[in-house]
Write a protein that holds these residues in place. Structure first.
Motif, PDB file in Angstrom:
ATOM      1  N   GLY A 142       0.847  -1.184  -0.059  1.00  0.00           N
ATOM      2  CA  GLY A 142       0.108  -0.092  -0.087  1.00  0.00           C
ATOM      3  C   GLY A 142       0.831   1.434  -0.018  1.00  0.00           C
ATOM      4  O   GLY A 142       2.082   1.169   0.362  1.00  0.00           O
ATOM      5  N   LEU A 143       0.319   2.358  -0.380  1.00  0.00           N
ATOM      6  CA  LEU A 143       1.087   3.426  -0.358  1.00  0.00           C
ATOM      7  C   LEU A 143       1.742   3.789   0.937  1.00  0.00           C
ATOM      8  O   LEU A 143       2.896   4.384   0.964  1.00  0.00           O
ATOM      9  CB  LEU A 143       0.113   4.934  -0.718  1.00  0.00           C
ATOM     10  CG  LEU A 143       0.733   6.068  -0.937  1.00  0.00           C
ATOM     11  CD1 LEU A 143       1.659   5.980  -2.148  1.00  0.00           C
ATOM     12  CD2 LEU A 143      -0.184   7.188  -1.357  1.00  0.00           C
ATOM     13  N   ILE A 144       0.873   4.095   2.079  1.00  0.00           N
ATOM     14  CA  ILE A 144       1.601   4.411   3.505  1.00  0.00           C
ATOM     15  C   ILE A 144       2.657   3.445   3.614  1.00  0.00           C
ATOM     16  O   ILE A 144       3.684   3.918   3.978  1.00  0.00           O
ATOM     17  CB  ILE A 144       0.586   4.461   4.537  1.00  0.00           C
ATOM     18  CG1 ILE A 144      -0.788   5.367   4.262  1.00  0.00           C
ATOM     19  CG2 ILE A 144       1.050   4.877   5.924  1.00  0.00           C
ATOM     20  CD1 ILE A 144      -0.051   6.664   3.862  1.00  0.00           C
ATOM     21  N   ALA A 145       2.453   2.157   3.496  1.00  0.00           N
ATOM     22  CA  ALA A 145       3.452   1.179   3.682  1.00  0.00           C
ATOM     23  C   ALA A 145       4.676   1.337   2.848  1.00  0.00           C
ATOM     24  O   ALA A 145       5.836   1.162   3.430  1.00  0.00           O
ATOM     25  CB  ALA A 145       2.858  -0.320   3.504  1.00  0.00           C
ATOM     26  N   SER A 146       4.478   1.615   1.627  1.00  0.00           N
ATOM     27  CA  SER A 146       5.689   1.906   0.841  1.00  0.00           C
ATOM     28  C   SER A 146       6.494   3.026   1.459  1.00  0.00           C
ATOM     29  O   SER A 146       7.828   2.964   1.246  1.00  0.00           O
ATOM     30  CB  SER A 146       5.397   2.329  -0.660  1.00  0.00           C
ATOM     31  OG  SER A 146       4.497   3.501  -0.906  1.00  0.00           O
ATOM     32  N   TYR A 147       5.731   4.279   2.014  1.00  0.00           N
ATOM     33  CA  TYR A 147       6.690   5.338   2.226  1.00  0.00           C
ATOM     34  C   TYR A 147       7.269   4.971   3.640  1.00  0.00           C
ATOM     35  O   TYR A 147       8.417   5.605   3.760  1.00  0.00           O
ATOM     36  CB  TYR A 147       5.613   6.617   2.621  1.00  0.00           C
ATOM     37  CG  TYR A 147       4.923   7.306   1.367  1.00  0.00           C
ATOM     38  CD1 TYR A 147       5.928   7.568   0.524  1.00  0.00           C
ATOM     39  CD2 TYR A 147       3.757   7.473   1.135  1.00  0.00           C
ATOM     40  CE1 TYR A 147       5.714   8.514  -0.752  1.00  0.00           C
ATOM     41  CE2 TYR A 147       3.366   8.148  -0.086  1.00  0.00           C
ATOM     42  CZ  TYR A 147       4.385   8.520  -0.879  1.00  0.00           C
ATOM     43  OH  TYR A 147       3.826   9.342  -1.888  1.00  0.00           O
ATOM     44  N   ARG A 148       6.619   4.023   4.584  1.00  0.00           N
ATOM     45  CA  ARG A 148       7.230   3.529   5.911  1.00  0.00           C
ATOM     46  C   ARG A 148       8.494   2.814   5.232  1.00  0.00           C
ATOM     47  O   ARG A 148       9.616   3.043   5.938  1.00  0.00           O
ATOM     48  CB  ARG A 148       6.540   2.700   6.329  1.00  0.00           C
ATOM     49  CG  ARG A 148       5.249   3.602   7.346  1.00  0.00           C
ATOM     50  CD  ARG A 148       4.633   2.605   8.336  1.00  0.00           C
ATOM     51  NE  ARG A 148       3.618   3.189   9.012  1.00  0.00           N
ATOM     52  CZ  ARG A 148       2.462   2.835   8.683  1.00  0.00           C
ATOM     53  NH1 ARG A 148       2.135   1.644   8.128  1.00  0.00           N
ATOM     54  NH2 ARG A 148       1.322   3.232   9.283  1.00  0.00           N
ATOM     55  N   GLN A 149       8.618   2.036   4.308  1.00  0.00           N
ATOM     56  CA  GLN A 149       9.459   1.160   3.892  1.00  0.00           C
ATOM     57  C   GLN A 149      10.629   2.317   3.214  1.00  0.00           C
ATOM     58  O   GLN A 149      11.921   1.851   3.598  1.00  0.00           O
ATOM     59  CB  GLN A 149       9.406   0.286   2.578  1.00  0.00           C
ATOM     60  CG  GLN A 149       8.415  -0.779   3.376  1.00  0.00           C
ATOM     61  CD  GLN A 149       7.669  -1.905   2.382  1.00  0.00           C
ATOM     62  OE1 GLN A 149       8.087  -1.687   1.336  1.00  0.00           O
ATOM     63  NE2 GLN A 149       6.680  -2.725   2.778  1.00  0.00           N
ATOM     64  N   ALA A 150      10.367   3.167   2.474  1.00  0.00           N
ATOM     65  CA  ALA A 150      11.368   3.908   2.137  1.00  0.00           C
ATOM     66  C   ALA A 150      12.070   4.975   3.088  1.00  0.00           C
ATOM     67  O   ALA A 150      13.194   4.933   3.166  1.00  0.00           O
ATOM     68  CB  ALA A 150      10.644   4.922   0.998  1.00  0.00           C
ATOM     69  N   LEU A 151      11.261   5.382   3.933  1.00  0.00           N
ATOM     70  CA  LEU A 151      11.911   6.214   5.267  1.00  0.00           C
ATOM     71  C   LEU A 151      12.601   5.442   5.818  1.00  0.00           C
ATOM     72  O   LEU A 151      13.652   5.721   6.488  1.00  0.00           O
ATOM     73  CB  LEU A 151      10.796   6.942   5.874  1.00  0.00           C
ATOM     74  CG  LEU A 151      10.042   7.961   5.322  1.00  0.00           C
ATOM     75  CD1 LEU A 151       8.842   8.589   5.992  1.00  0.00           C
ATOM     76  CD2 LEU A 151      10.988   9.049   4.731  1.00  0.00           C
ATOM     77  N   ALA A 152      12.381   3.941   6.319  1.00  0.00           N
ATOM     78  CA  ALA A 152      12.927   3.114   7.248  1.00  0.00           C
ATOM     79  C   ALA A 152      14.436   2.884   6.365  1.00  0.00           C
ATOM     80  O   ALA A 152      15.514   2.875   6.939  1.00  0.00           O
ATOM     81  CB  ALA A 152      12.200   1.878   7.439  1.00  0.00           C
ATOM     82  N   SER A 153      14.414   2.611   5.248  1.00  0.00           N
ATOM     83  CA  SER A 153      15.530   2.494   4.300  1.00  0.00           C
ATOM     84  C   SER A 153      16.498   3.577   4.397  1.00  0.00           C
ATOM     85  O   SER A 153      17.801   3.533   4.485  1.00  0.00           O
ATOM     86  CB  SER A 153      15.187   1.885   2.850  1.00  0.00           C
ATOM     87  OG  SER A 153      16.489   2.187   2.051  1.00  0.00           O
TER      88      SER A 153
END
Length: 139
Positions: free
Chosen positions: A110-121
């Motif tokens: 999902g969109l929010i999860a993708s932003y979380r993954q990007a920020l965590a990276s």
């Protein structure tokens, strides 16, 4: 711009416009690749695996397609770069099924999860710099 606005307002408008456009582009591109594996010279899988394993799709509705310009179907976009954006959604189930048949991981979130993954990276990537900064701080 300079014909309809005073010079100071025109410059301010252009500055705000460019800042917001840059933010939009960052929000558009970050969810698709940040946090995905980076292949080095030794990792040279075939074309399909290179495209599928280094990108993620962002699930959503027609509104997500519109807001992200179809780039939420990043895997299909990389596999078929000349395919018109409206057709990427239709190609997704075929590509996903083909990857499943081959045993290739197909990441979709999902969109929010993708932003979380990007920020965590990005947070993980910056960790060595934060540690070095703390270690060299004067006491």
């Amino acid at each position: 711009m300079f014909l309809v606005l005073p010079p100071g307002m025109a410059i301010a408008f252009l500055a705000v416009h460019q800042c917001l456009f840059g933010l939009y582009l960052g929000c558009l591109f970050a969810p698709n690749h940040k946090g995905m594996p980076i292949l080095t010279g030794n990792d040279r899988p075939d074309f399909l695996r290179r495209q599928v394993l280094t990108a993620r799709n962002v699930r959503g509705s027609w509104f997500t397609d519109l807001a992200l310009g179809g780039l939420n179907h990043q895997i299909e976009h990389h596999l078929f770069p000349s395919m018109p954006s409206p057709h990427l959604r239709r190609a997704r189930p075929l590509v996903r099924r083909y990857c499943q048949d081959l045993g290739v991981d197909y990441l979709e979130t999902g969109l929010i999860a993708s932003y979380r993954q990007a920020l965590a990276s990005l947070h993980r990537a910056g960790a060595p710099l934060r540690r070095a900064r703390i270690g060299s701080a004067p006491a």
